[in-house]
Design an enzyme around this catalytic site. Structure first.
Site, short mmCIF file in Angstrom:
data_model
loop_
_atom_site.label_atom_id
_atom_site.label_comp_id
_atom_site.label_asym_id
_atom_site.label_seq_id
_atom_site.Cartn_x
_atom_site.Cartn_y
_atom_site.Cartn_z
N ASP B 90 0.86 -1.18 0.00
CA ASP B 90 0.00 0.00 0.00
C ASP B 90 0.90 1.24 0.00
OD1 ASP B 90 0.94 0.30 2.57
OD2 ASP B 90 -0.97 -0.16 3.54
N ASP B 263 -7.99 -7.37 0.77
CA ASP B 263 -7.01 -7.59 1.83
C ASP B 263 -7.65 -7.15 3.13
OD1 ASP B 263 -5.57 -5.06 3.28
OD2 ASP B 263 -6.47 -4.48 1.36
N CYS B 303 -6.78 -27.06 6.15
CA CYS B 303 -5.62 -26.41 6.78
C CYS B 303 -4.99 -27.34 7.81
CB CYS B 303 -6.02 -25.08 7.43
SG CYS B 303 -6.75 -25.23 9.07
N CYS B 306 -7.08 -27.90 10.99
CA CYS B 306 -8.27 -28.75 10.84
C CYS B 306 -7.90 -30.19 10.52
CB CYS B 306 -9.21 -28.18 9.77
SG CYS B 306 -10.04 -26.68 10.35
N HIS B 332 -5.91 -21.08 10.08
CA HIS B 332 -7.22 -21.58 9.63
C HIS B 332 -8.04 -20.45 9.00
CE1 HIS B 332 -11.19 -23.25 9.41
NE2 HIS B 332 -11.62 -22.18 10.04
#
Lengths: 387, 387
Positions: B90, B263, B303, B306, B332
């Site tokens: 940015d 984002d 992920c 998980c 996650h």
């Protein structure tokens, strides 16, 4: 059936291996400490990546939170933590002494106030084994008392005698043959008390023996003669585990005295504080020098941090209080100790351990090698020649 | 040469891709935020594992600490952070407004007091580009002013006109052809001011356009009409980037309006606070229910957390204040948003986006779908039919 096989010897130092239901381990080895069901900040995959062999879990912490029943419902520590390899659990005795408040020790066991919520909790040899069976580690430890340093000789004597009676009670209630129970030798830094503890403990012929009651406040000059005395009097054909140790120099000296197993929070704790372990000693990543250094912590290290990051980047993360800093420094420090024992094993195999260790010490201590270190190596080398 | 290729369209929604010097990216996509040179707690390897495509770096933070010269000495953000893929930086404009103290805005630029040490720092369009060239991202952003919410119409108008003059200055000093500079459209939630900003900004024909000045305190019912209005008036053949957004429901609604890039710190920040993103809404892992649940956060998620951990284990880590908890919940949540855009892309390809999005909303909002969400999807679907 627990079997310990020595493959190489030099002096008192040895390379050996033993099998567990979750895989074989090679000694000397260092165990990362997973106090509350996690090695702080490190994933199981990373523990495998850095070639950890066995993880230590703390009975005291896990019985208080989340409680051993929840861990058992996950199939024990491997299911709970997702680390698929071997585990060792301590007995809770040491943490009761160091963390429990208002503890009362009787022949029956220990009653203490939880450091979490102040509730009164009892821990006995029977309860410790019950919890350790629920946690499901491959190696479990006898419930012992670890006296503080300094303590009265008479107290240490009566305590170690009680610890032997507790060992017997642990063995009486132990019900899972796949778990190997190690006994713990106490006796502080007194040779006669160590001798007494050894005489009373050895007859139980447990599959391994730990040297307890050290690294609790005494100097290294006081500790290492006790390690040397005890390690030499433990069976040749059983693993020897120096509990709660240690620093890199401790490992190099104690391996020279025939110690096979170590555990300590030091690598992760000092990593969280911003220190990196190297052959040149401990690098303070909070200081100004690393902020502009474009080299890794250790160019010979194969950990993720050293393969990817400059000192400048890691120093930036520390200053910015980014979580990746303690994570990466913990990972590096664990890998450093694993590499250290790997190098020790290679030197023992090559028959060059004491030369390697002396050179390592010259560099680590920047030429100012302390007497306790040199004495430990000389003792290990000389005693081995007499064997 | 920056090229944006649309592969599939449905309504205003589209699947597209663009190439960067560090690899191609497929949109719609969500960019994890690496504020200070790291996505908090997450390693570059993990970002690759969860299929992140592009990482956002913050010019304001990095210029203040460690300074862009150190990053440049590492070969830019990829060398500094060890993330080998594409980056976007940015311009610093937004952080100057939200973090800088005692800021003074003139035609020249902004002078502000650093939030780190109180020193006075100047940021101008020229300086922003200089820093962004040193940081070496693949996509860089024009230096803009993001007015607070609420702000006076007249202030928003004069600010957006100055932002256009700043855009011209950015383009005048930009020297690295391999970096694509995106312009930013402002105008708050006022259609006429958005129209003015669009009219003044579009002629610069930058390779991409961002929708700025939203998600700064207005309601979603106020924000989404502005997104709908602006996105439809941006070029069809350029990527549209909705800055600082967002929540899962924001992504699903904005993709329906033709937005391509997002984002937000939300997934990592809410993860550090103990919340897990799921199709059923945000799961509070600090509450009592997860403490005994032996299932993963989301059985469909791939992920690491998980695949390895139960909710009970993660809830234990949170209570024990273990670093692995914020790390795993952040991982996650990032993967959740990446999977969300992957599912959105698949639905657009299949021509079922608006049906899929409506169903997703039913479940996410537990049947209480807010009007702004339904309206956004209807707008996107209907406007697309008119195209």
């Amino acid at each position: 059936m627990f079997e310990f096989t020595v493959a190489y010897r030099q002096g008192l130092a040895r390379v050996a291996s033993f099998s567990t239901p979750r895989g074989a381990v090679t000694t000397p080895m260092f165990m990362p400490v997973g106090t509350q069901g996690t090695v702080k900040g490190i994933s199981p995959q990373e523990l495998l990546d850095i070639q950890s062999q066995m993880i230590l879990g703390n009975t005291y912490h896990l019985m208080l939170r989340p409680g051993e029943k929840l861990v058992e419902a996950h199939g024990g520590l491997p299911g709970f933590t997702a680390y698929p390899g071997p585990f060792l659990t301590d007995s809770g005795g040491f943490q009761v002494m160091s963390l429990g408040h208002l503890r009362k020790i009787t022949e029956e066991g220990v009653v203490f106030k939880s450091h979490l919520d102040g509730s009164m909790v009892a821990l006995t040899p029977e309860r410790s084994i019950q919890v350790q069976e629920a946690l499901g580690a491959d190696v479990i430890m006898a419930f012992d008392e670890c006296p503080p340093f300094p303590a009265e000789r008479e107290y240490i004597r009566s305590s170690l005698e009680r610890t032997v009676r507790w060992l017997e009670r642990c063995l009486n209630v132990k019900s899972k043959p796949e778990q190997a129970l190690f006994a713990i030798v106490q006796g502080g830094i007194h040779e006669d008390l160590r001798e007494l503890s050894l005489e009373l403990t050895r007859p139980f012929e447990t599959p391994g023996f730990a040297i307890g009651g050290l690294a609790v406040g005494e100097s290294k000059a006081e500790m290492f003669p006790a390690v040397a005395f005890t390690a030499q009097r433990l069976p040749e054909d059983k693993p020897r585990y120096l509990m709660g140790v240690g620093h890199p120099d401790d490992l190099v000296a104690a391996i020279g005295l025939g110690v096979d197993m170590f555990d300590c929070v030091y690598p992760t704790r000092t990593g969280r504080f911003g220190y990196a372990l190297t052959d040149d000693g401990r690098l303070n990543m909070n200081s100004s020098a690393p902020r502009t250094q474009l080299e890794p912590i250790d160019s010979e290290c194969d950990c993720y941090a050293c393969r990817h990051y400059t000192r400048a980047y890691l120093a930036h993360l520390l200053r910015a209080e980014e979580m990746l800093a303690p994570r990466m420094l913990s990972l590096h420090n664990l890998r450093y100790l694993h590499r250290l024992v790997e190098r020790a094993r290679a030197a023992i195999e090559a028959g060059t351990y004491y030369e390697w260790a002396a050179q390592w010490g010259q560099r680590f201590f920047k030429g100012q090698v302390p007497e306790w270190f040199t004495t430990a190596l000389q003792t290990g080398q000389a005693a081995g020649q007499r064997l």
